[in-house]
Every structure is written in structure tokens, then in C-alpha cells.
Scaffold this active site. Structure first.
Site, short mmCIF file in Angstrom:
data_model
loop_
_atom_site.label_atom_id
_atom_site.label_comp_id
_atom_site.label_asym_id
_atom_site.label_seq_id
_atom_site.Cartn_x
_atom_site.Cartn_y
_atom_site.Cartn_z
N SER A 1 64.95 62.86 -81.21
CA SER A 1 63.59 62.85 -81.72
C SER A 1 62.55 62.58 -80.63
O SER A 1 62.38 63.40 -79.74
CB SER A 1 63.48 61.83 -82.87
OG SER A 1 62.31 62.02 -83.61
N ASP B 1 60.01 70.63 -69.02
CA ASP B 1 59.26 71.88 -69.09
C ASP B 1 58.12 71.94 -68.09
O ASP B 1 57.80 73.01 -67.57
CB ASP B 1 58.70 72.08 -70.50
CG ASP B 1 59.71 72.71 -71.44
OD1 ASP B 1 60.88 72.89 -71.04
OD2 ASP B 1 59.33 73.04 -72.59
N LYS C 1 67.29 66.46 -82.77
CA LYS C 1 66.48 66.24 -83.96
C LYS C 1 65.02 66.54 -83.62
O LYS C 1 64.35 65.74 -82.98
CB LYS C 1 66.59 64.80 -84.49
CG LYS C 1 65.78 64.60 -85.78
CD LYS C 1 65.71 63.15 -86.20
CE LYS C 1 64.86 63.00 -87.46
NZ LYS C 1 63.45 63.37 -87.28
#
Length: 418
Positions: free
Chosen positions: A283, A294, A308
Site C-alpha cells: 500500500s 519511477d 495492494k
């Protein structure tokens, strides 16, 4: 039957908001009424309308996805206790993986952690009750209880020949979400975040301000099951000063929500960062590690994360009951999803110790010249520095954790490249 009609009238309002065809709505409601009547008239045991409605809601929500749920009075109270940060239990964060009740991570320092429960363990039984078909909220409710009371859980662990039974004593669960240490023989900082509660960003800010000369950061998110989204994005804001940090997309893709970096919130956008993750990272910790990956802001080290990437909202039905409903999914800056996929580390390293085998056949000057022994002892004693183990990641700690050793080595490379 009057109560049934009232309940169905409420259901009618919900259906009217979400169904295009009035005819479909009538057929669906007719089927529901007929089913309720048949159960009340023919079921082997007498069942109250409240129980019937509760069971219907439980089944409805649990069949939507693994994280949506109907919270009855007991479950709703349990959720409120955990939100307040103190409750009686084992210290386990759970998820459903391949329809199995899976431990995302034991919370550090809790009874489950001290007993040896590990991320990835599958719970087969709670006491003598099988977890087959058991909801997450039911499992949590069964494992919570008064401090100092005992509970047995049976788990399956990959690589073990038979299930393992743990007899664990419940305790008050208090979580220290952040702690910081200096890494021995370096200017690097080790920051461990065990969960994303309301204190995370303030504690990390404090650590950065107290260590202005830190030359690198190891951010340890292993076995971090997540928590508050705003704490995850505010943490990212400390290290990233532009671009999208995370996107939420619901049913209407046009209504997506982009959380953007705030330049004025950034404290250090240049310091090298290595992030540690594993199968217990989920999460919010996946949002942080994925966004840092990224944006090329950090190197991710360890094992693939849990996966998740969905957003839940708590909607109160009344002051005792609520719905936990999945309303959206998280997407990382590159547009990729976390849900059921997780974050793949840049450098995959499995847990274990560092191989520090020395060459036992090498001869040293100290071994050949016995008459220098006393002098060597004097020199060694002068050079020994006491290490503050409470606030330091020692060489022994590093040699016992190859993932951590790899992360520290990554920082050395990043400094050279920088």
C-alpha cells in the site's frame, strides 16, 4: 415484514442511483424480497431480520473485492481502535492473496513479530476454526482480544513440510512508526518506517534536520503494511520537488486525482537514497518506493512487494456500523498500477547474512613476532572506539543483513556517480 420493506426501500434508493433500467431494478428487488421471505419461512433455524440483513451485506461486500467489507458493531469498533494507534492483539497486518488469508507483515516488536511470524505466512486456522472463506475483518476480530490472553494460530509457510502452530499471548499494540540511526563508519543515515501513521513525516523531517551532513539515506520499508496516504505523499515531497507523485482513478477515469509534488515542501532533492522493500511492503510503502523508482530518485533493493494498490473509504451507516468500500486504484508517476503486481526492485536480494569468511591460512606479522604482542595490545586498546549501538547501525548489524549491506553499497555507487 415491515422492517424488510423499510430495508428494501433504502435499497431501492441505492439501486435507483446506479441502474439505467427501471425494469431491471424491479426484477432485482423482487428477487431480493422473494429470497428474504423464503429464508424466513423455511430456514432450519429462526433468523432475525437484522441478522439476515447483516449476513446479506457481509456477503455482498466480500464478493466485490478482497478489501471491501461490511463492518458490524464489533468490526467497526476494532477499526476505530486501530486508527487510534493502541489496541489489544497480536500485531499482524493481513491481506487476501489468491483467496488465502495471508500475513502482509508482522508489526515490529509486537507479540506476532517476537513469536517468529513472517511476511507471506498463510493462516490456516485461528484457534480450531478454519480460515477457509473467512473475511479479513472476521479474522482480525478473532485475533484481537484482552491483553495477556493466549491464542493459537496455525500457519503454512513456504518451504516447511507441515503447518506450524504458534501459541501467542496478546498484548497492547503500540507502534513506533519511525526510528533513525547513523550507519557506522559513514555519514549515511538509516531511516526505518514500520507503518505510515500520522507521525511519519514530522519524525523524518526531524531526523533530516538533526543530521544536516548526512551524505546518503537507506530508507527501510520492509514489512511496512502501509497506512495514511497523505503521510506517504508528504514523505515523497521531502525528496521530490516536481511532477506527479501518485494518481487515484475510480470508475470514472475523467474524475482521476493527481497528487503533485510541492516544491516548497522539499528538504533535500539531491541526497542519494536506497530503499529496502520485501513481500511485506504494501500500500503506502509501495506508493513511496514506486514513485521514487519511477522518478529515478532512488534505487530499490530487496524483494518484490505485496501488491495492494487500491483505495478504501469508510462510509458510516450509523454510529455503530459502516461500509469499507474500494473506490479507486493507485497509479504511479509512470502510469503503472500497483494492484496485484507490486513493485519489482532494481536490485533483487533475498534475506540472509553476508558471507564474511576470512582466509584462515593467511599469516600476519603479529603471529610471527611474539615479542610484539604487548605492543599490539596497547595499540588495539587505543584504537577501540565505543559504539553507541542504540543509535547506530553497527558492522555486526550490516553483516547479519545482506539486503541492508547491498543498500549501503548502492549508496556508495550513487555518490561516485553524483
Amino acid at each position: 415484514m415491515k422492517k424488510i420493506i423499510v430495508s428494501l426501500l433504502l435499497a431501492n434508493v441505492l439501486f435507483a442511483q446506479n441502474t439505467n433500467s427501471a425494469e431491471e431494478e424491479k426484477k432485482a428487488l423482487s428477487k431480493l424480497i422473494q429470497t428474504f421471505r423464503m429464508i424466513q419461512a423455511n430456514y432450519v433455524d429462526e433468523i432475525s431480520i437484522n441478522d439476515l440483513v447483516d449476513k446479506s451485506l457481509e456477503g455482498l461486500l466480500s464478493n466485490l473485492d478482497a478489501h471491501s467489507a461490511f463492518l458490524n458493531e464489533k468490526s467497526f469498533k476494532s477499526l476505530q481502535e486501530s486508527t487510534n494507534g493502541e489496541f489489544g492483539g497480536l500485531g499482524i497486518t493481513l491481506g487476501l492473496k489468491d483467496n488465502a488469508l495471508t500475513i502482509i507483515a508482522p508489526i515490529e516488536g509486537t507479540p506476532a513479530d517476537l513469536a517468529g511470524i513472517k511476511a507471506g505466512d498463510v493462516i490456516l486456522k485461528i484457534e480450531d476454526e478454519s480460515t477457509l472463506g473467512m473475511s479479513l475483518d472476521d479474522a482480525v476480530s478473532k485475533m484481537r482480544g484482552k491483553p495477556k490472553t493466549k491464542i493459537n494460530i496455525t500457519i503454512y509457510r513456504a518451504g516447511e513440510k507441515k503447518p506450524i502452530v504458534f501459541n501467542i499471548t496478546r498484548d497492547i499494540i503500540k507502534v513506533q512508526s519511525v526510528y533513525t540511526k547513523k550507519i557506522q563508519d559513514s555519514n549515511d543515515l538509516y531511516i526505518r518506517i514500520s507503518s505510515f501513521d500520522k507521525n511519519v513525516v514530522s519524525e523524518v523531517k526531524k531526523a533530516l534536520k538533526e543530521n544536516p551532513k548526512a551524505s546518503g539515506i537507506v530508507l527501510d520499508l520492509r514489512n511496512n503494511p502501509g497506512g495514511l496516504l497523505n503521510q506517504a505523499t508528504d514523505l515523497l515531497n521531502l525528496f521530490i520537488d516536481k511532477g506527479v507523485l501518485v494518481t487515484q482513478k475510480g470508475r470514472d477515469e475523467k474524475a482521476k486525482i493527481d497528487t503533485l509534488a510541492l516544491k516548497q515542501a522539499a528538504l533535500n532533492t539531491k541526497i542519494p537514497i536506497a530503499v529496502l522493500v520485501n513481500g511485506g511492503s504494501a500500500s503506502a510503502s509501495e506508493i513511496v518506493s514506486g514513485a521514487l523508482q519511477d522518478t529515478k530518485r532512488a534505487v530499490i533493493v530487496g524483494e518484490k512487494t505485496f501488491g495492494k494498490g487500491s483505495v478504501q473509504m469508510i462510509k458510516e451507516i450509523n454510529n455503530k456500523e459502516a461500509l469499507k468500500l474500494t473506490i479507486a486504484k493507485y497509479y504511479l508517476p509512470s502510469g503503472r498500477t500497483i494492484q496485484a503486481v507490486g513493485i519489482t526492485p532494481d536490485i533483487e536480494v533475498f534475506p540472509g547474512k553476508v558471507n564474511t569468511t576470512s582466509n584462515e591460512f593467511s599469516l600476519k606479522e603479529s603471529e610471527l613476532k611474539k615479542h610484539l604482542e604487548n605492543e599490539l595490545i596497547k595499540i588495539d586498546n587505543k584504537n577501540v572506539k565505543k559504539t553507541d549501538e542504540k543509535n547506530t547501525i553497527t558492522l555486526e548489524n550490516i553483516n547479519n543483513d545482506i539486503q541492508l549491506k547491498t543498500a549501503i553499497d548502492v549508496l556508495k555507487v550513487l555518490k561516485i556517480k553524483g
